[in-house]
Design a protein around this motif. Sequence first.
Motif, PDB file in Angstrom:
ATOM      1  N   GLN A  63       4.941  27.933  -7.286  1.00  0.00           N
ATOM      2  CA  GLN A  63       4.006  29.054  -7.398  1.00  0.00           C
ATOM      3  C   GLN A  63       4.045  29.934  -6.155  1.00  0.00           C
ATOM      4  OE1 GLN A  63       0.278  27.144  -8.153  1.00  0.00           O
ATOM      5  NE2 GLN A  63       0.791  26.658 -10.271  1.00  0.00           N
ATOM      6  N   ASN A  66       7.320  31.899  -6.140  1.00  0.00           N
ATOM      7  CA  ASN A  66       7.288  32.970  -7.129  1.00  0.00           C
ATOM      8  C   ASN A  66       6.510  34.164  -6.586  1.00  0.00           C
ATOM      9  OD1 ASN A  66       7.763  34.268  -9.544  1.00  0.00           O
ATOM     10  ND2 ASN A  66       6.167  33.183 -10.654  1.00  0.00           N
ATOM     11  N   ARG A  70       8.400  37.778  -5.595  1.00  0.00           N
ATOM     12  CA  ARG A  70       7.976  38.971  -6.344  1.00  0.00           C
ATOM     13  C   ARG A  70       7.681  40.144  -5.405  1.00  0.00           C
ATOM     14  NH1 ARG A  70       6.902  38.517 -11.847  1.00  0.00           N
ATOM     15  NH2 ARG A  70       7.175  36.400 -12.617  1.00  0.00           N
ATOM     16  N   LEU A  74      12.024  40.248  -6.973  1.00  0.00           N
ATOM     17  CA  LEU A  74      12.728  39.249  -7.784  1.00  0.00           C
ATOM     18  C   LEU A  74      11.704  38.362  -8.481  1.00  0.00           C
ATOM     19  CD1 LEU A  74      15.487  37.991  -5.301  1.00  0.00           C
ATOM     20  CD2 LEU A  74      15.818  39.511  -7.232  1.00  0.00           C
ATOM     21  N   THR A  75      12.197  37.564  -9.422  1.00  0.00           N
ATOM     22  CA  THR A  75      11.350  36.520  -9.996  1.00  0.00           C
ATOM     23  C   THR A  75      11.862  35.180  -9.481  1.00  0.00           C
ATOM     24  OG1 THR A  75      12.727  36.273 -11.951  1.00  0.00           O
ATOM     25  CG2 THR A  75      10.890  37.843 -12.095  1.00  0.00           C
ATOM     26  N   TYR A  76      11.065  34.153  -9.707  1.00  0.00           N
ATOM     27  CA  TYR A  76      11.419  32.817  -9.215  1.00  0.00           C
ATOM     28  C   TYR A  76      12.752  32.347  -9.793  1.00  0.00           C
ATOM     29  CZ  TYR A  76      11.467  27.768  -8.869  1.00  0.00           C
ATOM     30  OH  TYR A  76      11.841  26.480  -8.644  1.00  0.00           O
ATOM     31  N   SER A  77      12.905  32.480 -11.110  1.00  0.00           N
ATOM     32  CA  SER A  77      14.114  31.939 -11.748  1.00  0.00           C
ATOM     33  C   SER A  77      15.366  32.685 -11.296  1.00  0.00           C
ATOM     34  CB  SER A  77      13.982  31.977 -13.271  1.00  0.00           C
ATOM     35  OG  SER A  77      13.796  33.298 -13.712  1.00  0.00           O
TER      36      SER A  77
END
Length: 124
Positions: A63, A66, A70, A74-77
């Motif tokens: 969390q 992420n 952001r 970017l996103t976590y994945s």
Amino acid sequence: MARVKRGVTSHAKHKKTFQAAKGFYGRRKNTIRAAKAAVDRSMQYAYRDRKNRKRTFRALWIQRLNAAVREHGLTYSVFIGGLIKANLELDRKTLSALAIDDAAAFAAVVETVKGALAAEAKAA
């Protein structure tokens, strides 16, 4: 055959159980039958929750990561995929601590990941 008195061993076993039940409420701390049941159950909970603690902390690190990536667009994945492509072997705990404690170093990691993602996009 000689008679064996078992008071010493019983007392030692009870003492061990009562020591483990220290701080329990009511009869659970001073009656052997209730204390033994409570201690056995507490050991089961402790075993289970040692496993759950690992899960909970990993979820917390994810969390935090992420939220941190952001801020960099970017996103976590996508970030984790980019880490693999960039051959950076940093675990989630380390990355999370880096994001909190050293924002500049984390930004450098994110830029490295973005570079690896851009190179992968060009190659494809």
